[in-house]
Design an enzyme around this catalytic site. Structure first.
Site, PDB file in Angstrom:
ATOM      1  N   HIS A 104       0.877  -0.883   0.262  1.00  0.00           N
ATOM      2  CA  HIS A 104       0.065   0.066  -0.072  1.00  0.00           C
ATOM      3  C   HIS A 104       0.633   1.133  -0.141  1.00  0.00           C
ATOM      4  CE1 HIS A 104      -3.137  -2.844   0.330  1.00  0.00           C
ATOM      5  NE2 HIS A 104      -2.522  -3.527   1.085  1.00  0.00           N
ATOM      6  N   GLU A 123      -2.624  -0.951   7.951  1.00  0.00           N
ATOM      7  CA  GLU A 123      -1.388  -2.604   7.139  1.00  0.00           C
ATOM      8  C   GLU A 123      -0.058  -0.922   6.654  1.00  0.00           C
ATOM      9  OE1 GLU A 123      -1.794  -5.271   3.975  1.00  0.00           O
ATOM     10  OE2 GLU A 123      -3.435  -4.179   4.100  1.00  0.00           O
ATOM     11  N   HIS A 179       3.017  -7.716   3.539  1.00  0.00           N
ATOM     12  CA  HIS A 179       1.167  -7.818   3.618  1.00  0.00           C
ATOM     13  C   HIS A 179       0.480  -8.117   5.361  1.00  0.00           C
ATOM     14  CE1 HIS A 179       0.242  -5.965  -0.775  1.00  0.00           C
ATOM     15  NE2 HIS A 179       0.628  -6.416  -0.620  1.00  0.00           N
ATOM     16  N   GLU A 246       1.792 -12.490   3.331  1.00  0.00           N
ATOM     17  CA  GLU A 246       0.497 -12.007   4.938  1.00  0.00           C
ATOM     18  C   GLU A 246       0.748 -12.545   6.145  1.00  0.00           C
ATOM     19  OE1 GLU A 246      -2.278 -10.077   3.651  1.00  0.00           O
ATOM     20  OE2 GLU A 246      -2.752 -10.821   1.772  1.00  0.00           O
TER      21      GLU A 246
END
Length: 284
Positions: A104, A123, A179, A246
């Site tokens: 992001h 995040e 992430h 993740e």
């Protein structure tokens, strides 16, 4: 004995231990031609590989140090690495270029990723912290590291740095996108384009080490495993072995606590996975 014979005979044990059949086919075709400037279509004719499989096999051979790739008048030129040179290089350590992509946008603007409003967790901020520590570990181990946080993955957000293009133009050896998950689950999972590729091997190593590091602190932390997803932009567009990890769930109380207080545990697990993937286990 010809140079091709020397290379093929000297590396027979290495060749037999190559992780994928695709890499074996391409290595054999290059050895037969003794490297040099060879058009892709000829190598694909020799091996029967599709364009995607050819690229994956070539990246695998480069990662293992079996070939070196340069360009002559914009044409690919291959050099097969001598067995003694390869073994000396591996025994002396293996420094690579590693591209880190915290998920992001920097500071969460305009893309924060997932958010835990109750705890004030974002995040984009968490991935930046994990990546910063991971970068220090990798540099400390002698690697070149480049970091780019941007929500413009493949041109969908013009005006912001393009992640995939930057990684490809830097000629990274490994690409890691970091992430944080959401959606009511718990644990970590690692994505790759193809489980049988060099990226798949990297994903397995990172997932294993990440889980081990976190379970040293929380034995109940779930291992959600390796998952293939060829539709993910950073896996589809990059030209080197690539993974997307993740790390944990921002909306799970236990995972969020780990993310908030122990970003170094996640970073060390990821960095350890890279180091394990670089171990010369294929050298006889």
């Amino acid at each position: 004995m010809t140079q091709t014979s020397q290379l093929t005979n000297g590396m027979c044990h290495t060749y037999e231990k190559l992780p994928s059949t695709k890499a074996k086919k391409l290595y054999a075709a290059l050895a037969k031609r003794n490297g040099g400037v060879v058009p892709e279509y000829r190598l694909r004719d020799d091996t029967g590989l599709s364009h995607g499989s050819f690229i994956a096999a070539r990246q695998e051979l480069r990662r293992l140090g079996l070939i070196e790739l340069s360009h002559v008048n914009r044409r690919a030129c291959y050099r097969l690495v001598d067995p003694d040179e390869l073994e000396n290089r591996l025994l002396g350590g293996n420094s690579v270029n590693i591209f880190l992509n915290p998920g992001h946008a920097p500071g969460g603007r305009p893309d924060p990723g997932d958010v835990n409003k109750e705890l004030g967790l974002v995040e984009a901020d968490l991935t930046a912290k994990i990546t910063a520590v991971c970068r220090r570990y990798l540099i400390g181990n002698g690697h070149e590291v480049k970091v780019l946080q941007s929500h413009n993955l493949m041109g969908e957000a013009p005006g912001y740095p393009n992640v995939v293009i930057t990684a490809n133009e830097w000629y990274a050896d490994f690409f890691l996108s970091i992430h944080v998950n959401a959606g009511g689950g718990r644990g970590c999972e690692t994505y790759c384009y193809d489980i049988d590729s060099a990226g798949g091997k990297l994903a397995v190593s990172i997932q294993k080490n990440l889980v081990a590091n976190i379970r040293a602190l929380d034995p109940t932390f779930p291992d959600r495993g390796i998952k293939e997803d060829p539709n993910l932009a950073v896996l589809r567009g990059t030209r080197m072995p690539a993974i997307l990890v993740e790390t944990a769930f921002i909306d799970n109380q236990d995972d969020a606590w780990l993310l908030q207080h122990y970003p170094d545990i996640f970073a060390h697990g990821i960095a350890s996975g890279v180091e394990e993937a670089l171990q010369p286990t294929f050298v006889h």
